[in-house]
Design a protein around this motif. Sequence first.
Motif, short mmCIF file in Angstrom:
data_model
loop_
_atom_site.label_atom_id
_atom_site.label_comp_id
_atom_site.label_asym_id
_atom_site.label_seq_id
_atom_site.Cartn_x
_atom_site.Cartn_y
_atom_site.Cartn_z
N GLY A 61 -23.10 -38.31 44.43
CA GLY A 61 -23.43 -39.13 43.28
C GLY A 61 -24.86 -38.90 42.80
N VAL A 62 -25.19 -39.52 41.67
CA VAL A 62 -26.51 -39.36 41.07
C VAL A 62 -27.61 -39.84 42.03
CG1 VAL A 62 -28.02 -40.17 39.21
CG2 VAL A 62 -25.67 -39.53 38.70
N GLU A 63 -27.40 -40.97 42.67
CA GLU A 63 -28.42 -41.50 43.58
C GLU A 63 -28.67 -40.56 44.75
OE1 GLU A 63 -27.43 -45.42 44.81
OE2 GLU A 63 -27.64 -46.30 42.80
N THR A 64 -27.59 -39.95 45.27
CA THR A 64 -27.75 -39.04 46.41
C THR A 64 -28.48 -37.77 46.00
OG1 THR A 64 -25.67 -39.86 47.35
CG2 THR A 64 -26.52 -37.79 48.23
N LEU A 65 -28.16 -37.26 44.82
CA LEU A 65 -28.85 -36.07 44.32
C LEU A 65 -30.33 -36.36 44.10
CD1 LEU A 65 -26.16 -34.73 41.82
CD2 LEU A 65 -26.91 -33.61 43.93
N GLU A 66 -30.62 -37.53 43.59
CA GLU A 66 -32.01 -37.91 43.39
C GLU A 66 -32.74 -38.04 44.73
OE1 GLU A 66 -35.57 -39.00 41.46
OE2 GLU A 66 -33.78 -37.84 40.90
N GLU A 67 -32.03 -38.52 45.74
CA GLU A 67 -32.63 -38.62 47.07
C GLU A 67 -32.93 -37.23 47.64
OE1 GLU A 67 -31.87 -41.00 51.31
OE2 GLU A 67 -30.46 -41.22 49.64
N ALA A 121 -20.77 -29.91 46.80
CA ALA A 121 -21.82 -30.82 46.33
C ALA A 121 -21.42 -31.62 45.10
CB ALA A 121 -23.10 -30.02 46.04
N GLN A 122 -20.30 -31.25 44.45
CA GLN A 122 -19.84 -32.02 43.30
C GLN A 122 -19.45 -33.45 43.69
OE1 GLN A 122 -17.95 -29.57 44.62
NE2 GLN A 122 -16.12 -30.69 45.26
N ASN A 123 -19.25 -33.69 44.98
CA ASN A 123 -18.87 -35.03 45.45
C ASN A 123 -20.06 -35.98 45.54
OD1 ASN A 123 -16.18 -34.22 45.78
ND2 ASN A 123 -16.55 -33.51 47.86
N GLN A 156 -18.03 -27.37 42.60
CA GLN A 156 -17.15 -27.12 41.45
C GLN A 156 -17.91 -27.34 40.15
OE1 GLN A 156 -13.57 -29.48 42.18
NE2 GLN A 156 -13.63 -28.88 44.35
N PRO A 157 -17.35 -26.89 39.02
CA PRO A 157 -18.08 -26.94 37.73
C PRO A 157 -18.61 -28.31 37.35
CG PRO A 157 -16.15 -25.55 37.51
CD PRO A 157 -16.05 -26.19 38.87
N GLU A 158 -17.93 -29.40 37.78
CA GLU A 158 -18.40 -30.73 37.39
C GLU A 158 -19.78 -31.05 37.97
OE1 GLU A 158 -14.83 -31.47 40.28
OE2 GLU A 158 -15.41 -29.99 38.76
N LEU A 159 -20.20 -30.30 39.00
CA LEU A 159 -21.54 -30.50 39.54
C LEU A 159 -22.60 -30.23 38.49
CD1 LEU A 159 -23.57 -30.94 41.86
CD2 LEU A 159 -23.23 -28.54 42.50
N THR A 166 -19.14 -33.77 52.39
CA THR A 166 -19.76 -34.59 51.36
C THR A 166 -18.76 -35.53 50.71
OG1 THR A 166 -19.36 -32.85 49.72
CG2 THR A 166 -21.49 -32.85 50.83
N GLN A 167 -19.26 -36.66 50.27
CA GLN A 167 -18.46 -37.64 49.55
C GLN A 167 -19.39 -38.51 48.74
OE1 GLN A 167 -16.85 -40.60 52.43
NE2 GLN A 167 -17.67 -39.21 53.96
N ARG A 168 -18.85 -39.15 47.72
CA ARG A 168 -19.71 -39.93 46.82
C ARG A 168 -20.42 -41.06 47.57
NH1 ARG A 168 -20.33 -39.54 41.71
NH2 ARG A 168 -18.55 -38.11 41.61
#
Length: 315
Positions: A135-141, A131-133, A163-166, A79-81
């Motif tokens: 981005g918002v658009e990918t998560l929405e997808e 999955a912390q990598n 990681q916690p930032e997720l 995964t990557q942004r």
Amino acid sequence: MYESFYGLKEKPFSLLPDPAFLFLAKQHTSALAMLEYGLINQAGFTLITGDIGCGKTTLIRHLLNNVERDITVGVLSNTQRAIGELLQWVLLAFNLDYHGKDKVALYQTFFNFINTEYAKNRRTVLIIDEAQNLGVETLEELRMLSNVNADKDQIIQLILVGQPELRAVIARPELTQFSQRVAVDYTLAPLSVEQTRAYITHRVSVAGGPGSLFDPDACDVIYHAARGVPRLINVLCDTALVYGYADGAKTITAEIAREVVEDKADSIVFSNRKKPDALSKDSNIGKANTLSFDEGDAANRELFRGLFSSLQTKR
């Protein structure tokens, strides 16, 4: 190098995730119970977070090795942004052809696949590691992909590990619809000092060595330096075995552990960490505060209580 000297069949502290060495501390048992609960009860989204090196990937490997035969699993770990076309990666995770297809064709391939599996009474699960990598658009997808679920059945389930930032990303206002679909949520904490001693003993024993190879005080020194993070514990323990072998020491003592920690203090891995009190010979290393962990709210505890008890029985 040191294996034969210590009577080991293999290196006990490899940095590669290996389910054969899985150590189920209480928090890991809880996390595994939550993962299994999510699968059994067809949770739409399952979220497992924890600091770097706390054992998340090892838990996923263990889950994959024990998954039921009626579940088809795809794993997305690269995964990557700027991931590009998400559907291409999803199809790759399930070994489906994605070459030369536009977005509509990619979606149709995905839709046909999961519906074919559903017709065979098979469940489809997509696991996304690191999955912390995303981005918002990918998560929405990803949320939009989950809309293929119909009626009372989850045609596809998603497990996000990171990681916690997720958690901070998912908590953003623009992902409210996503966060509301997270049915199972667990945060994995580092090991306590007592768990660290048991962890080190466990890995040495699995590798065929004596459980007493590491002196308890040496384990405490390592705990303080690694702050209970399994991956860092592995780094220090492996180096300690090299030092012990070089010294001809049959037991890893606190003195050897301190030497390792001192030498590692300026390394890339440990240089950004506060120098631990364990380096002092007079420090009260046996009475360190035990790190706590979050089992989630009362409702979640009730959900995995049965699975937790079952896993404890298997240990």
